[in-house]
Scaffold this motif. Structure first.
Motif, PDB file in Angstrom:
ATOM      1  N   ALA A 332      47.304  46.303  45.171  1.00 46.75           N
ATOM      2  CA  ALA A 332      46.099  45.542  45.521  1.00 46.75           C
ATOM      3  C   ALA A 332      45.793  45.672  47.007  1.00 46.75           C
ATOM      4  O   ALA A 332      44.641  45.884  47.400  1.00 46.75           O
ATOM      5  N   GLU A 333      46.826  45.563  47.828  1.00 47.28           N
ATOM      6  CA  GLU A 333      46.599  45.620  49.267  1.00 47.28           C
ATOM      7  C   GLU A 333      46.048  46.984  49.686  1.00 47.28           C
ATOM      8  O   GLU A 333      45.127  47.068  50.493  1.00 47.28           O
ATOM      9  N   LEU A 334      46.594  48.054  49.090  1.00 48.89           N
ATOM     10  CA  LEU A 334      46.090  49.393  49.402  1.00 48.89           C
ATOM     11  C   LEU A 334      44.609  49.524  49.040  1.00 48.89           C
ATOM     12  O   LEU A 334      43.880  50.295  49.655  1.00 48.89           O
ATOM     13  N   CYS A 335      44.202  48.776  48.021  1.00 48.96           N
ATOM     14  CA  CYS A 335      42.829  48.880  47.533  1.00 48.96           C
ATOM     15  C   CYS A 335      41.921  47.825  48.159  1.00 48.96           C
ATOM     16  O   CYS A 335      40.744  47.724  47.797  1.00 48.96           O
ATOM     17  N   GLY A 336      42.455  47.012  49.053  1.00 51.93           N
ATOM     18  CA  GLY A 336      41.641  45.977  49.682  1.00 51.93           C
ATOM     19  C   GLY A 336      41.225  44.897  48.711  1.00 51.93           C
ATOM     20  O   GLY A 336      40.130  44.336  48.808  1.00 51.93           O
ATOM     21  N   THR A 337      42.085  44.603  47.732  1.00 50.92           N
ATOM     22  CA  THR A 337      41.733  43.561  46.774  1.00 50.92           C
ATOM     23  C   THR A 337      42.963  42.698  46.494  1.00 50.92           C
ATOM     24  O   THR A 337      43.924  42.709  47.265  1.00 50.92           O
ATOM     25  N   ILE A 338      42.900  41.922  45.403  1.00 48.30           N
ATOM     26  CA  ILE A 338      43.990  41.009  45.056  1.00 48.30           C
ATOM     27  C   ILE A 338      44.604  41.431  43.720  1.00 48.30           C
ATOM     28  O   ILE A 338      43.978  42.129  42.926  1.00 48.30           O
ATOM     29  N   SER A 339      45.828  40.969  43.503  1.00 49.41           N
ATOM     30  CA  SER A 339      46.559  41.371  42.296  1.00 49.41           C
ATOM     31  C   SER A 339      45.755  41.074  41.028  1.00 49.41           C
ATOM     32  O   SER A 339      45.785  41.843  40.065  1.00 49.41           O
ATOM     33  N   TYR A 340      45.026  39.967  41.022  1.00 50.79           N
ATOM     34  CA  TYR A 340      44.214  39.587  39.855  1.00 50.79           C
ATOM     35  C   TYR A 340      43.338  40.765  39.396  1.00 50.79           C
ATOM     36  O   TYR A 340      43.259  41.061  38.206  1.00 50.79           O
ATOM     37  N   GLU A 341      42.664  41.396  40.368  1.00 47.71           N
ATOM     38  CA  GLU A 341      41.705  42.448  40.002  1.00 47.71           C
ATOM     39  C   GLU A 341      42.425  43.689  39.475  1.00 47.71           C
ATOM     40  O   GLU A 341      41.945  44.355  38.554  1.00 47.71           O
ATOM     41  N   ILE A 342      43.579  43.996  40.043  1.00 48.42           N
ATOM     42  CA  ILE A 342      44.349  45.153  39.562  1.00 48.42           C
ATOM     43  C   ILE A 342      44.813  44.902  38.119  1.00 48.42           C
ATOM     44  O   ILE A 342      44.669  45.754  37.242  1.00 48.42           O
ATOM     45  N   LEU A 343      45.362  43.712  37.870  1.00 48.19           N
ATOM     46  CA  LEU A 343      45.900  43.411  36.532  1.00 48.19           C
ATOM     47  C   LEU A 343      44.803  43.433  35.480  1.00 48.19           C
ATOM     48  O   LEU A 343      44.927  44.088  34.444  1.00 48.19           O
ATOM     49  N   CYS A 344      43.709  42.712  35.726  1.00 52.45           N
ATOM     50  CA  CYS A 344      42.724  42.637  34.642  1.00 52.45           C
ATOM     51  C   CYS A 344      41.874  43.891  34.570  1.00 52.45           C
ATOM     52  O   CYS A 344      41.098  44.052  33.640  1.00 52.45           O
ATOM     53  N   GLY A 345      42.080  44.827  35.515  1.00 47.38           N
ATOM     54  CA  GLY A 345      41.400  46.111  35.433  1.00 47.38           C
ATOM     55  C   GLY A 345      42.080  47.106  34.510  1.00 47.38           C
ATOM     56  O   GLY A 345      41.523  48.156  34.198  1.00 47.38           O
ATOM     57  N   ILE A 346      43.299  46.814  34.064  1.00 48.76           N
ATOM     58  CA  ILE A 346      43.992  47.752  33.166  1.00 48.76           C
ATOM     59  C   ILE A 346      43.270  47.732  31.825  1.00 48.76           C
ATOM     60  O   ILE A 346      43.204  46.711  31.161  1.00 48.76           O
ATOM     61  N   SER A 347      42.721  48.868  31.445  1.00 51.68           N
ATOM     62  CA  SER A 347      41.725  48.880  30.376  1.00 51.68           C
ATOM     63  C   SER A 347      42.357  48.934  28.990  1.00 51.68           C
ATOM     64  O   SER A 347      43.570  49.152  28.830  1.00 51.68           O
ATOM     65  N   ALA A 348      41.506  48.773  27.988  1.00 47.68           N
ATOM     66  CA  ALA A 348      41.960  48.736  26.593  1.00 47.68           C
ATOM     67  C   ALA A 348      42.548  50.065  26.147  1.00 47.68           C
ATOM     68  O   ALA A 348      43.282  50.137  25.167  1.00 47.68           O
ATOM     69  N   ARG A 349      42.247  51.152  26.861  1.00 43.83           N
ATOM     70  CA  ARG A 349      42.779  52.456  26.465  1.00 43.83           C
ATOM     71  C   ARG A 349      44.284  52.572  26.702  1.00 43.83           C
ATOM     72  O   ARG A 349      44.958  53.404  26.081  1.00 43.83           O
ATOM     73  N   VAL A 350      44.795  51.770  27.603  1.00 41.55           N
ATOM     74  CA  VAL A 350      46.225  51.837  27.921  1.00 41.55           C
ATOM     75  C   VAL A 350      47.016  51.105  26.840  1.00 41.55           C
ATOM     76  O   VAL A 350      46.818  49.911  26.619  1.00 41.55           O
ATOM     77  N   PRO A 351      47.908  51.802  26.126  1.00 42.48           N
ATOM     78  CA  PRO A 351      48.701  51.122  25.095  1.00 42.48           C
ATOM     79  C   PRO A 351      49.579  50.046  25.730  1.00 42.48           C
ATOM     80  O   PRO A 351      50.137  50.254  26.800  1.00 42.48           O
ATOM     81  N   ARG A 352      49.655  48.894  25.066  1.00 42.21           N
ATOM     82  CA  ARG A 352      50.547  47.828  25.522  1.00 42.21           C
ATOM     83  C   ARG A 352      51.778  47.786  24.629  1.00 42.21           C
ATOM     84  O   ARG A 352      51.650  47.648  23.407  1.00 42.21           O
TER      85      ARG A 352
END
Ligand SMILES: *Cc1c(COP(=O)(O)O)cnc(C)c1O
Length: 392
Positions: A332-352
């Motif tokens: 998140a820090e490298l991207c100038g954002t917060i962990s929230y945005e990184i986590l909820c950005g992981i899309s439906a295409r990624v198998p869980r």
């Protein structure tokens, strides 16, 4: 799933006996709403919180029967659906209250609602000056049961808690006038960690359940563990001569004979394009830099310095490998954002893949959902295989 359950228990133990509403909006911050909701409830969460009716419906369709609070705005036109799904709406207007009351009386039911008060976030909620008035009218409205009263803080994750204290005071002044409402709740993760005395009858943590801290100013006062790792595999290895370029725009050129690994993960999967030429991943316990632009579906990493690197090697984008770790906060820090945005950005295409004590217990992909027993009967090699070769 073990980390998630521990986090829920730790957060609940911090809440002075208050009930815990697990916030599972935005696909449970990218972790998968249904699996997380089930695990959180099993670990002692009392209720669930979502933002919109669709999110609530997804949980109901999965067979979840516990109370679900819709914390965002819903229009009066959705009153029928809210009743059909037994979702608890938040109410900020008499128009919405009347629409709900009409549906409730048609059906001969009582609909619980939570009144949302805006105490200074100035986003969604009834101004504190009008809240007591609407609250009193709701009390007299047949079919409506005002079960909850809540507000949301603007800067609970900052070091200076002055504004949070002000908002809390304003909220309590409203609550005093509506002292027959049984459940008052204000605490997000930051508040629960730093100001547990504000827990009232219920708390609403989101991020903490997923094992992250809202900001560097929030005390690490509970040993929360990150729930999620994001991983892929080396799908291809290519040797480049000095001067050859990688990816769109040719922004990276090999400074020496280089070995480049392909990772089938790009910004459509939630790997931010901002990591182009600046992020890194872990391969064989060492950092390998992301080189060139992150593409929609792929990125390339420089594995020249990884001894014995091979096709199919595990690549960690977020998480631990050996002694090394890349945290969501680092990304998140490298991207100038917060962990929230990184986590909820992981899309439906990624198998869980969901693990308990190291074994996969369920799996969710775009095309497949395998739950506990079904997943337990599938050999691990099958489960561990992504839908695409080397899939993230
Ligand atoms: C998202 C949200 C929360 C959870 O916040 P965290 O910082 O993730 O703990 C709580 N309440 C409301 C109204 C929210 O929208």
């Amino acid at each position: 799933m073990d980390a998630l359950a521990d986090n829920v228990r730790l957060l609940k133990s911090r809440a002075n006996g208050a009930a815990l509403l697990a916030v599972v909006k935005a696909n449970a911050y990218g972790h998968g709403a249904v699996a997380v909701a089930r695990a959180a409830l099993a670990a002692g969460a009392d209720r669930l919180g979502v933002i919109c009716v669709d999110e609530g419906e997804q949980l109901r369709r999965a067979g979840i029967t516990e109370p679900i609070l819709v914390m965002g705005h819903t229009s009066a036109g959705e009153a029928q659906r809210l009743a059909d799904l037994s979702l608890t709406p938040s109410v900020v207007s008499s128009e919405m209250a009347l629409a709900l009351a009409r549906v409730a009386s048609e059906r001969g039911i009582e609909m619980p609602v939570h009144l949302k008060v805006d105490t200074g976030l100035n986003r969604y909620g009834l101004p504190a000056s009008e809240a007591a008035d609407l609250g009193r009218r709701l009390r007299d409205l047949a079919g409506i049961q005002t079960e909850g009263l809540f507000t949301h803080f603007a800067s609970a994750d900052e070091g200076d808690k002055g504004y949070t204290v002000e908002q809390h005071k304003l909220f309590l002044a409203v609550a005093e006038q509506l002292d027959w409402v049984p459940i008052r709740h204000v605490s997000n993760t930051a508040t629960l960690l730093d100001m547990p005395d504000m827990s009232l009858e219920m708390v609403r943590p989101g991020l903490g359940i997923y094992g992250c801290y809202p900001s560097t100013h929030v005390k690490r006062s509970l040993p929360l563990r990150p729930v999620l790792s994001l991983k892929g595999r080396i799908a291809r290895l290519t040797s480049l001569a000095p001067g050859e370029s990688v990816s769109y725009g040719r922004t990276w050129r090999a400074p020496r004979p280089s070995l480049i690994g392909l990772l089938m993960c790009g910004y459509a999967d939630g790997l931010p394009r901002a990591l182009s030429n600046c992020g890194s991943v872990l391969v064989r316990g060492r950092r390998a830099p992301i080189v060139g632009r992150v593409c929609m579906d792929m990125c390339m990493v420089d594995v020249s310095d990884i001894p014995d690197v091979a096709l199919d090697d595990e690549v960690v984008i977020i998480g631990r490998q050996g002694e090394e770790e890349i945290s969501t906060d680092e990304v998140a820090e490298l991207c100038g954002t917060i962990s929230y945005e990184i986590l909820c950005g992981i899309s439906a295409r990624v198998p869980r893949l969901y693990l308990r004590q190291g074994s996969i217990v369920s799996k969710q992909t775009l095309v497949l959902e395998l739950q506990d027993e079904a997943a337990a009967n599938v050999p691990e090699e099958v489960l561990a295989e992504g839908p695409s070769p080397g899939g993230a």
